[in-house]
Design a protein around this motif. Structure first.
Motif, PDB file in Angstrom:
ATOM      1  N   ASP A 125       0.834  -1.209   0.000  1.00  0.00           N
ATOM      2  CA  ASP A 125       0.000   0.000   0.000  1.00  0.00           C
ATOM      3  C   ASP A 125       0.867   1.257   0.000  1.00  0.00           C
ATOM      4  O   ASP A 125       0.590   2.229  -0.714  1.00  0.00           O
ATOM      5  N   LEU A 126       1.913   1.237   0.823  1.00  0.00           N
ATOM      6  CA  LEU A 126       2.805   2.395   0.907  1.00  0.00           C
ATOM      7  C   LEU A 126       3.520   2.641  -0.417  1.00  0.00           C
ATOM      8  O   LEU A 126       3.671   3.792  -0.852  1.00  0.00           O
ATOM      9  N   LYS A 127       3.963   1.560  -1.042  1.00  0.00           N
ATOM     10  CA  LYS A 127       4.656   1.733  -2.318  1.00  0.00           C
ATOM     11  C   LYS A 127       3.727   2.340  -3.353  1.00  0.00           C
ATOM     12  O   LYS A 127       4.138   3.188  -4.161  1.00  0.00           O
ATOM     13  N   GLU A 128       2.470   1.964  -3.337  1.00  0.00           N
ATOM     14  CA  GLU A 128       1.507   2.498  -4.305  1.00  0.00           C
ATOM     15  C   GLU A 128       1.310   3.997  -4.123  1.00  0.00           C
ATOM     16  O   GLU A 128       1.353   4.758  -5.102  1.00  0.00           O
ATOM     17  N   ARG A 129       1.088   4.446  -2.887  1.00  0.00           N
ATOM     18  CA  ARG A 129       0.878   5.893  -2.720  1.00  0.00           C
ATOM     19  C   ARG A 129       2.185   6.668  -2.824  1.00  0.00           C
ATOM     20  O   ARG A 129       2.207   7.808  -3.289  1.00  0.00           O
ATOM     21  N   GLY A 130       3.302   6.046  -2.426  1.00  0.00           N
ATOM     22  CA  GLY A 130       4.594   6.699  -2.617  1.00  0.00           C
ATOM     23  C   GLY A 130       4.925   6.867  -4.090  1.00  0.00           C
ATOM     24  O   GLY A 130       5.454   7.907  -4.517  1.00  0.00           O
ATOM     25  N   ALA A 131       4.596   5.852  -4.899  1.00  0.00           N
ATOM     26  CA  ALA A 131       4.849   5.928  -6.338  1.00  0.00           C
ATOM     27  C   ALA A 131       4.009   7.029  -6.982  1.00  0.00           C
ATOM     28  O   ALA A 131       4.475   7.729  -7.893  1.00  0.00           O
ATOM     29  N   ALA A 132       2.777   7.184  -6.519  1.00  0.00           N
ATOM     30  CA  ALA A 132       1.919   8.250  -7.055  1.00  0.00           C
ATOM     31  C   ALA A 132       2.515   9.624  -6.749  1.00  0.00           C
ATOM     32  O   ALA A 132       2.512  10.523  -7.606  1.00  0.00           O
ATOM     33  N   PHE A 133       3.041   9.796  -5.535  1.00  0.00           N
ATOM     34  CA  PHE A 133       3.682  11.060  -5.191  1.00  0.00           C
ATOM     35  C   PHE A 133       4.912  11.298  -6.067  1.00  0.00           C
ATOM     36  O   PHE A 133       5.111  12.397  -6.600  1.00  0.00           O
ATOM     37  N   LEU A 134       5.750  10.270  -6.230  1.00  0.00           N
ATOM     38  CA  LEU A 134       6.980  10.418  -7.009  1.00  0.00           C
ATOM     39  C   LEU A 134       6.684  10.692  -8.474  1.00  0.00           C
ATOM     40  O   LEU A 134       7.444  11.405  -9.138  1.00  0.00           O
ATOM     41  N   GLU A 135       5.599  10.159  -8.994  1.00  0.00           N
ATOM     42  CA  GLU A 135       5.207  10.439 -10.375  1.00  0.00           C
ATOM     43  C   GLU A 135       4.891  11.928 -10.532  1.00  0.00           C
ATOM     44  O   GLU A 135       5.331  12.570 -11.503  1.00  0.00           O
ATOM     45  N   ASP A 136       4.154  12.490  -9.587  1.00  0.00           N
ATOM     46  CA  ASP A 136       3.879  13.928  -9.639  1.00  0.00           C
ATOM     47  C   ASP A 136       5.162  14.733  -9.456  1.00  0.00           C
ATOM     48  O   ASP A 136       5.353  15.769 -10.106  1.00  0.00           O
ATOM     49  N   LEU A 137       6.043  14.249  -8.585  1.00  0.00           N
ATOM     50  CA  LEU A 137       7.295  14.957  -8.321  1.00  0.00           C
ATOM     51  C   LEU A 137       8.163  15.023  -9.571  1.00  0.00           C
ATOM     52  O   LEU A 137       8.896  16.007  -9.775  1.00  0.00           O
TER      53      LEU A 137
END
Length: 213
Positions: A125-137
């Motif tokens: 779950d953490l990797k999924e929301r972290g990946a979404a943040f990094l994509e925006d970053l």
């Protein structure tokens, strides 16, 4: 373009010192934790930073403010950088969790990546929301970015960027006085860990993915 991302964990908290599960519950920095935050802020500012992002949880936001003060930059807060939700374990001493939820604790320790404790998240779950943040970053203009957050979400985001296996990701150590620097190179991301504001001394305590060797 070379991009550098600093992954910074907040300083020690009262609940860290007590061995109490924090998750997304709040706990204040200790005196040591505030000193760690200042030390890390000085080290990262000296290396160069152009933008700061942080978890809005108090322990991370206070640590981020130390970097803001040192660098003269503002922080942008994002809920996706919050620590994992520890569910029913939030606020409990680790020793009490083992006693009250022995089967669930054993299952979590066996498979921290996939198992969800009662009403909690897992590392996937953490990797999924972290990946979404990094994509925006990745769409931002800054080349040197600091992310001030928490131990578990930091592991998940680093695992995403480096394409680490769950086992290697879970073996990353994220102490309160260390930070990671990831930089893009022709062969991909290069990772270094700085301890106590010093020069980089290790890659993942011996866990060195082949593409980083």
């Amino acid at each position: 373009m070379t991009r550098t991302v600093y992954f910074i964990r907040h300083g020690q908290t009262e609940w860290n010192a007590e061995r109490r599960m924090q998750g997304q519950w709040e706990s204040d920095l200790t005196e040591l934790g505030r000193a760690q935050a200042k030390q890390t802020a000085a080290a990262v500012a000296a290396l160069g930073v152009e933008a700061i992002y942080a978890s809005p949880l108090r322990r991370a936001s206070e640590s981020a403010q130390a970097l803001c003060k040192t660098s003269g930059l503002p922080a942008t807060y994002d809920d996706r950088l919050k620590e994992w939700s520890a569910g029913d374990w939030s606020g409990c001493l680790y020793a009490d969790i083992v006693t009250r939820w022995p089967d669930e604790w054993a299952a979590w320790r066996k498979d921290m990546w996939g198992y969800r404790p009662p009403n909690a998240e897992n590392f996937a779950d953490l990797k999924e929301r972290g990946a979404a943040f990094l994509e925006d970053l990745s769409k931002t203009q800054a080349d040197r970015i600091a992310i001030v957050s928490h131990g578990f979400i930091t592991r998940a985001m680093i695992a995403h960027l480096l394409d680490l296996s769950p086992d290697d990701a879970l073996h990353l150590e994220t102490p309160n006085d260390a930070f990671f620097r990831l930089r893009t190179e022709p062969a991909g991301w290069r990772a270094e860990r700085y301890e106590a504001g010093s020069r980089p001394v290790s890659l993942f305590n011996g866990v060195t993915p082949p593409d980083l060797a």
